[in-house]
Structure formats: structure tokens, C-alpha cells
Scaffold this motif. Sequence first.
Motif: not given
Ligand code: COA
Length: 171
Positions: A55-58, A85-87, A115, A150-151, A154, A117
Motif C-alpha cells: 500500500v502507498t504510505a506516502s 523493516t516493512t516499508s 508498505v 517524512r515521518l 507525518a 502488508v
Molecule cells: C501504511 C500503513 C500500512 C501503516 O500501518 P501502521 O499500522 O501505522 O503500521 P506501523 O506503524 O507498523 O508502520 C509500518 C511502516 O509504515 C511506515 N509508515 C507509516 N506511515 C508512514 C508515512 N506517512 N510515511 C512513510 N512511512 C510510513 C512506518 O515507518 C513503518 O515502516 P518500517 O516498518 O519500515 O519502519 C497504514 O497506515 C495504512 O494501511 N494506510 C493506508 C494505506 C493506503 O490505503 N494507501 C492508499 C491510499 S488511497
Amino acid sequence: MPKPKSIKESITIMTEMVMPNDTNTLGNLMGGNLMRMMDIAGAITAQKHCNRIVVTASVDNVSFVNPIPLGNVVTLEGKITRAFTTSMEVVVNVFSENIPAGTKTKTNQAFLTFVAVDQTGRPIEVPEAIIETEEEKELYDSAQRRRELRLVLAGRLKPEEATALKSIFNL
Ligand SMILES: CC(C)(COP(=O)(O)OP(=O)(O)OC[C@H]1O[C@@H](n2cnc3c(N)ncnc32)[C@H](O)[C@@H]1OP(=O)(O)O)[C@@H](O)C(=O)NCCC(=O)NCCS
């Protein structure tokens, strides 16, 4: 821990011609359409790296330097810069080509974070990215600073915890 993977294994090239439906009222590729293409190219790159759903996180800053006119060919090149780790951070470079004129220019660049998933949407570990060239090393090193920035933006990291960023500002 998934087996590390070289960066070149997931390089993704996407090519498309700008058609009338893709353009704004000036006859150039609409920004939103380009962002969609960048997201897709980046997601394919990230999926190839980790063999998972992503999924796109940012999406970091996207600047539109040069317009891409109707009839030009858009090429997007996606490349992993670093896996955490997961990104994964992916850089997407965009080129605009006028084939009859024989010209090709770089129009955009953006860094996107994806990220990996599982089926329930929970983040899952990704393979490390193996660095093989100087350019890959530079992008890998700078990825830590971009990640912190970016973190912080955010609201996920306190500015005082952004150690790599601090070092470039001599704080
Ligand atoms: C991205 C997502 C999976 C993160 O889930 P979470 O429960 O916050 O998980 P975590 O806190 O364990 O973070 C997971 C990873 O995401 C990264 N992450 C979370 N938010 C982020 C952001 N805004 N920018 C960059 N990386 C981000 C974290 O740094 C972490 O990376 P790492 O494991 O490599 O250190 C969740 O927020 C999500 O599903 N978002 C919606 C995604 C989506 O629908 N995208 C399409 C948009 S229309």
C-alpha cells in the motif's frame, strides 16, 4: 527474515502515450494523471521487491518542471532506493519523449513509500535491498534522511529523534 534482493531485480519501466483524455485544457498531461501513473509504477516496483501486496504510505514532494504535451510518450522508471523493516522507498523518474523530433527530457522525480502488508492489511517484513553501484549507495544513504523528514512531517517521529537530519544541520 526474507532473503535480501538486488535493486536491479525490481526496476520497473512503464511507457504510455499521452492521449486527449489524459490532458488538461492546455493540451498537456494532467498532473493528477501523472501522479496516478507514478503511484502505479512505484507500487509495481515495490511489489516486485517484496513479492507482497503493498500500500502507498506516502508520496514526497512532486514538482511539475516541464509540461508533457499530447502525443508525447511518457516513460516512468521505478527503482527501490532502500528497504526498511516493512516499508520500502522507491524513486520514480519520469521522462517525456517526442519520438518524431528525437527528443527526450526528464520532467519529474518523486520518492514514494510503500508498505508490504498481509491479507489482513497488517505490515509485514520486506527483504533488504542489496547495493551494487555508487548511485545506489548514494540513494540508499540519503533515504534515511528522507525517511526521518517524512515521518516528522507525518507526526510519527519527534524532531529531536531525527538523528540523520540533525547531523546535516549540525544540530
Ligand atoms: C501504511 C500503513 C500500512 C501503516 O500501518 P501502521 O499500522 O501505522 O503500521 P506501523 O506503524 O507498523 O508502520 C509500518 C511502516 O509504515 C511506515 N509508515 C507509516 N506511515 C508512514 C508515512 N506517512 N510515511 C512513510 N512511512 C510510513 C512506518 O515507518 C513503518 O515502516 P518500517 O516498518 O519500515 O519502519 C497504514 O497506515 C495504512 O494501511 N494506510 C493506508 C494505506 C493506503 O490505503 N494507501 C492508499 C491510499 S488511497
